[in-house]
Design an enzyme around this catalytic site. Structure first.
Site, PDB file in Angstrom:
ATOM      1  N   HIS A  34       0.819  -1.214   0.000  1.00  0.00           N
ATOM      2  CA  HIS A  34       0.000   0.000   0.000  1.00  0.00           C
ATOM      3  C   HIS A  34       0.857   1.270   0.000  1.00  0.00           C
ATOM      4  O   HIS A  34       0.524   2.262   0.672  1.00  0.00           O
ATOM      5  CB  HIS A  34      -0.962   0.002   1.195  1.00  0.00           C
ATOM      6  CG  HIS A  34      -2.119  -0.924   1.016  1.00  0.00           C
ATOM      7  ND1 HIS A  34      -2.308  -2.056   1.772  1.00  0.00           N
ATOM      8  CD2 HIS A  34      -3.135  -0.920   0.132  1.00  0.00           C
ATOM      9  CE1 HIS A  34      -3.386  -2.689   1.364  1.00  0.00           C
ATOM     10  NE2 HIS A  34      -3.906  -2.026   0.374  1.00  0.00           N
ATOM     11  N   TRP A  93      -1.509   6.445   2.505  1.00  0.00           N
ATOM     12  CA  TRP A  93      -2.707   5.697   2.866  1.00  0.00           C
ATOM     13  C   TRP A  93      -2.412   4.215   3.020  1.00  0.00           C
ATOM     14  O   TRP A  93      -1.727   3.611   2.254  1.00  0.00           O
ATOM     15  CB  TRP A  93      -3.751   5.880   1.755  1.00  0.00           C
ATOM     16  CG  TRP A  93      -4.920   5.059   2.003  1.00  0.00           C
ATOM     17  CD1 TRP A  93      -5.961   5.351   2.813  1.00  0.00           C
ATOM     18  CD2 TRP A  93      -5.170   3.763   1.479  1.00  0.00           C
ATOM     19  NE1 TRP A  93      -6.849   4.337   2.820  1.00  0.00           N
ATOM     20  CE2 TRP A  93      -6.376   3.337   2.015  1.00  0.00           C
ATOM     21  CE3 TRP A  93      -4.479   2.904   0.611  1.00  0.00           C
ATOM     22  CZ2 TRP A  93      -6.934   2.106   1.717  1.00  0.00           C
ATOM     23  CZ3 TRP A  93      -5.024   1.698   0.308  1.00  0.00           C
ATOM     24  CH2 TRP A  93      -6.241   1.306   0.870  1.00  0.00           C
TER      25      TRP A  93
HETATM   26  O1  EZ4 Z   1      -6.540  -0.489  -1.895  1.00  0.00           O
HETATM   27  O2  EZ4 Z   1      -9.844  -1.490  -1.117  1.00  0.00           O
HETATM   28  O3  EZ4 Z   1      -5.188  -4.586  -3.780  1.00  0.00           O
HETATM   29  N1  EZ4 Z   1      -6.087  -4.220  -3.116  1.00  0.00           N
HETATM   30  C1  EZ4 Z   1      -6.090  -3.119  -2.385  1.00  0.00           C
HETATM   31  C2  EZ4 Z   1      -7.296  -2.715  -1.613  1.00  0.00           C
HETATM   32  C3  EZ4 Z   1      -7.670  -1.285  -1.980  1.00  0.00           C
HETATM   33  C4  EZ4 Z   1      -8.762  -0.653  -1.185  1.00  0.00           C
HETATM   34  C5  EZ4 Z   1      -9.171   0.677  -1.843  1.00  0.00           C
HETATM   35  O4  EZ4 Z   1      -9.724   0.442  -3.079  1.00  0.00           O
HETATM   36  O5  EZ4 Z   1      -5.101  -2.436  -2.353  1.00  0.00           O
HETATM   37  O6  EZ4 Z   1      -7.003  -2.850  -0.280  1.00  0.00           O
HETATM   38 CO    CO Z   2      -3.681  -2.921  -3.673  1.00  0.00          CO
END
Ligand code: EZ4
Ligand code: CO
Length: 405
Positions: free
Chosen positions: A214, A405
């Site tokens: 992420h 995020w």
């Molecule tokens: O970032 O649901 O690969 N999947 C992800 C998910 C998304 C969130 C936001 O759309 O990264 O966790």
């Molecule tokens: Co993702």
């Protein structure tokens, strides 16, 4: 075949979905997904106030021209909100074309390249033990690939886990203000290799494993993590760093042979171009809804194929089942398809609103051959589940600094 009416539906059968229905003069209708998690109503306004009036009376068959008209014609080409709106219209038009041709959409792309769609599930846990128990269930159920996310010890949740909740249904659609989480890069980097070490010791190397960072690391931190994970042979590491600075992927690439995936936040082909062309990534994860529809996505797949990059569309449960079915067609066709993220929509409320049929057998997803996308939307059922403002979580470092995020 003139466009007669366009309806926009917002419903929350567990989490918020924005659904577009385009109806032609002969009564044929097509569905598109316009969901943008946490900013849903901005897309609704973009569609209702600015897009729909321009489309009534246009020929629904001219999908490419309508795409160019909405993209270039707006003057403001880019942006997640506008692309989500354009993507939903594009999807609905492909659904209509399939229905009018009496063919599933994958046939319009050139037909199937494979018998089924390989998926990866999410094994999440509050501890390594719990994560590996969930992994074991996926393996027993025949999955070929699984993503592992685990909460850091002594912190309250890490994104990608369930924050102590049992399922996505409880978690998403239920955050009237963004919850705040704490992030420690040091603790994370020291912890994640152990998760994969234990996974391999327990379950061997037959199962494909992946992990989503992420975008919480810097390029050099991500390089180190990918190197530490090399012995555990991941299918890919996703979003190791943010994509605003594509050269970050070059740095990681120079340090490690752990395969890299990114692109769930790409809106256009241009967002992906440099990384693909330079072969800094192995999987491009752009979703149909957030990448402007099937029209640009098929171009992206063909472009990626030139550079040995595979497609792996984002499959989070905050994309609606309409997106999921769209991805099924795209995945069955794309010669360079890699793997599909699949969390499922298993709540009774969602299955009441969206009517479609998929079947998982030995880690591969199958669907019935139906004209268009093969999914219907129950407008009456949707009315029972009104919109509920809800956000994704926000992340801060231990000293309070706002982090990725
Ligand atoms: O970032 O649901 O690969 N999947 C992800 C998910 C998304 C969130 C936001 O759309 O990264 O966790
Ligand atoms: Co993702």
């Amino acid at each position: 075949m003139k466009i007669k009416e366009i309806k926009i539906f917002v419903c929350c059968p567990g989490r918020n979905f924005v659904t577009v229905k385009v109806i032609t003069e002969d009564g044929t209708s097509g569905l598109g997904d316009a969901t943008l998690n946490g900013r849903e109503l901005a897309v609704v306004s973009y569609l209702e106030d600015h897009v729909v009036p321009c489309l009534i009376g246009r020929d629904a068959h001219q999908i490419e021209d309508i795409w160019q008209y909405l993209y270039k014609g707006a003057y403001w080409q880019n942006g997640a909100v506008s692309i989500a709106a354009i993507g939903a219209i594009d999807m609905a038009l492909w659904d209509i074309k399939g229905k009018l041709a009496n063919m599933p959409v994958y046939q319009l792309l050139g037909g199937k390249s494979r018998k089924g769609v390989t998926v990866y599930g999410h094994a999440n846990g509050e501890s390594i033990e719990e994560t590996l128990q969930n992994l074991e269930t996926f393996i027993k159920n025949g999955y070929k690939a699984v993503r592992l996310q685990c909460a850091l010890p002594n912190t309250k949740g890490t994104y990608g886990t369930m924050e102590g909740k049992k399922n996505y249904y409880e978690l998403q659609g239920n955050r009237p203000l963004p919850p705040e989480q704490v992030w420690s890069t040091t603790k994370y980097m020291n912890f994640i290799p152990e998760l994969f070490k234990q996974a391999r010791e327990k379950f061997g190397y037959d199962i494909h494993l992946c992990h989503d960072v992420h975008s919480r690391l810097t390029p050099i931190e991500a390089s180190r993590l990918c190197k530490l994970l090399e012995p555990y042979k991941l299918l890919f590491i996703e979003d190791a760093v943010t994509t605003e600075n594509p050269e970050g992927y070059k740095i990681i690439r120079e340090h490690t042979n752990t395969p890299l995936a990114t692109g769930e936040k790409f809106n256009t082909l241009w967002d992906a171009k440099e990384m693909i062309q330079n072969q800094w990534i192995d999987y491009v994860r752009t979703a149909m809804a957030h990448g402007g529809g099937l029209t640009p996505l098929k171009k992206l797949a063909d472009f990626a194929a030139l550079y040995h990059v595979r497609t792996a569309p984002h499959g989070a449960p905050d994309l609606s089942p309409v997106s999921f079915m769209g991805h099924m067609h795209f995945n069955l066709w794309a010669p360079n398809f890699g793997v599909q993220e699949f969390v499922g929509f298993g709540t009774p409320e969602i299955n009441e609103v969206f009517i479609y049929k998929i079947e998982l057998k030995e880690g591969l997803l199958y669907m019935n051959d139906q004209p268009g996308w093969g999914i219907e939307f129950d407008e009456k059922a949707a009315k029972k589940y009104p919109y509920k403002r809800s956000y994704l979580p926000v992340n801060r470092l231990e000293d309070g600094t706002l982090w990725n995020w």
